[in-house]
Design a protein around this motif. Structure first.
Motif, PDB file in Angstrom:
ATOM      1  N   UNK A  47       0.821  -1.206   0.000  1.00  0.00           N
ATOM      2  CA  UNK A  47       0.000   0.000   0.000  1.00  0.00           C
ATOM      3  C   UNK A  47       0.858   1.260   0.000  1.00  0.00           C
ATOM      4  N   UNK A  48       2.146   1.093  -0.295  1.00  0.00           N
ATOM      5  CA  UNK A  48       3.039   2.241  -0.384  1.00  0.00           C
ATOM      6  C   UNK A  48       3.505   2.773   0.951  1.00  0.00           C
ATOM      7  N   UNK A  49       3.283   2.001   2.027  1.00  0.00           N
ATOM      8  CA  UNK A  49       3.665   2.449   3.358  1.00  0.00           C
ATOM      9  C   UNK A  49       4.657   1.484   3.996  1.00  0.00           C
ATOM     10  N   UNK A  50       5.133   1.833   5.177  1.00  0.00           N
ATOM     11  CA  UNK A  50       6.107   1.012   5.884  1.00  0.00           C
ATOM     12  C   UNK A  50       5.545   0.599   7.239  1.00  0.00           C
ATOM     13  N   UNK A  51       5.608  -0.682   7.537  1.00  0.00           N
ATOM     14  CA  UNK A  51       5.214  -1.197   8.835  1.00  0.00           C
ATOM     15  C   UNK A  51       6.428  -1.775   9.537  1.00  0.00           C
ATOM     16  N   UNK A  52       6.619  -1.407  10.792  1.00  0.00           N
ATOM     17  CA  UNK A  52       7.770  -1.860  11.574  1.00  0.00           C
ATOM     18  C   UNK A  52       7.259  -2.548  12.837  1.00  0.00           C
ATOM     19  N   UNK A  53       7.572  -3.838  12.975  1.00  0.00           N
ATOM     20  CA  UNK A  53       7.033  -4.669  14.044  1.00  0.00           C
ATOM     21  C   UNK A  53       8.120  -5.096  15.016  1.00  0.00           C
ATOM     22  N   UNK A  54       7.762  -5.197  16.284  1.00  0.00           N
ATOM     23  CA  UNK A  54       8.665  -5.751  17.293  1.00  0.00           C
ATOM     24  C   UNK A  54       7.841  -6.165  18.503  1.00  0.00           C
ATOM     25  N   UNK A  55       8.279  -7.224  19.190  1.00  0.00           N
ATOM     26  CA  UNK A  55       7.602  -7.670  20.402  1.00  0.00           C
ATOM     27  C   UNK A  55       7.901  -6.698  21.543  1.00  0.00           C
ATOM     28  N   UNK A  56       6.912  -6.525  22.410  1.00  0.00           N
ATOM     29  CA  UNK A  56       7.043  -5.500  23.451  1.00  0.00           C
ATOM     30  C   UNK A  56       8.044  -5.857  24.546  1.00  0.00           C
ATOM     31  N   UNK A  57       8.473  -7.117  24.616  1.00  0.00           N
ATOM     32  CA  UNK A  57       9.479  -7.493  25.592  1.00  0.00           C
ATOM     33  C   UNK A  57      10.880  -7.497  24.972  1.00  0.00           C
ATOM     34  N   UNK A  58      10.937  -7.167  23.688  1.00  0.00           N
ATOM     35  CA  UNK A  58      12.227  -7.083  22.985  1.00  0.00           C
ATOM     36  C   UNK A  58      12.379  -5.650  22.472  1.00  0.00           C
ATOM     37  N   UNK A  59      12.669  -5.481  21.184  1.00  0.00           N
ATOM     38  CA  UNK A  59      12.910  -4.134  20.652  1.00  0.00           C
ATOM     39  C   UNK A  59      11.682  -3.237  20.739  1.00  0.00           C
TER      40      UNK A  59
END
Length: 218
Positions: free
Chosen positions: A98-110
């Motif tokens: 969709x032309x966007x950027x998603x950045x994921x991380x677990x809340x107990x890590x990064x």
């Protein structure tokens, strides 16, 4: 529109939604060591450390005094994958469609550092060739998962009277004008998947301030 085309689009939309739900719900049981203090490198040193010569590959995220984290890409065909390695952020491949950027991380890590992000802060994205792009944080969204153990949960906005289905949530945070979305879980009462935190940042332009918001799509 032919029936086959319509069916294909329906299946694709369903696949995107399920992938988003999985990425929201999945949370491993490993824990992060406490008490560690990290000194961030300069932007120049960080950029040099993550470059791989590939101009179209996002390699790192830098925020002054908050984070300097390398970015890895999800494996093809595994849209629910989120890195279990501390010190990494995972790029959500579906968002790029969709032309966007998603950045994921677990809340107990990064993802723990996501809670330190605030409106007005500047985000710098570093690509494989050393190119950088700047974004300004414009929104911090917090939602409670009404069925936290279900990947099909609805979500209640903690800031106003609003409840969204999972599909509406996906559209709210990943569709619209060009932007970056950070996503992690919110822990409460011992439940690490109690809620969801989204940080949204839009491209920085000369003389801009952090008042722009992405278009809402319901």
């Amino acid at each position: 529109m032919t029936l086959n085309t319509q069916t294909t689009r329906t299946v694709r939309s369903t696949t995107l939604l399920v992938a988003f739900l999985i990425s929201l719900f999945y949370n491993p049981l490993s824990t992060k060591a406490l008490g560690s203090v990290v000194t961030l490198p300069s932007l120049a040193d960080f950029s040099e450390s993550v470059q791989n010569g590939k101009a179209d590959v996002l390699r790192g995220v830098y925020v002054n005094d908050v984070m300097a984290l390398p970015v890895i890409q999800q494996p093809y065909g595994n849209a629910g994958y989120v890195s279990n390695t501390d010190g990494e952020i995972t790029e959500f491949r579906m968002a790029s469609q969709y032309g966007n950027l998603g950045l994921l991380a677990h809340n107990h890590l990064s993802g723990e550092s996501f809670s330190e992000l605030a409106i007005g802060q500047e985000i710098r994205l570093v690509y494989g060739d050393g190119k950088t792009q700047s974004f300004l944080i414009t929104e911090v969204l917090q939602f409670q998962a009404l069925q936290p153990t279900s990947p099909f949960s609805s979500f209640r906005n903690l800031e106003k009277d609003e409840t969204l289905t999972a599909e509406q949530m996906f559209k709210r945070v990943y569709l619209g004008d060009r932007h970056v979305t950070f996503q992690t879980c919110i822990e409460s009462n011992g439940n690490s998947s109690w809620g969801r935190l989204f940080i949204i940042a839009v491209p920085k332009v000369q003389g801009s301030t952090a008042i722009q918001r992405i278009d809402n799509i319901q």
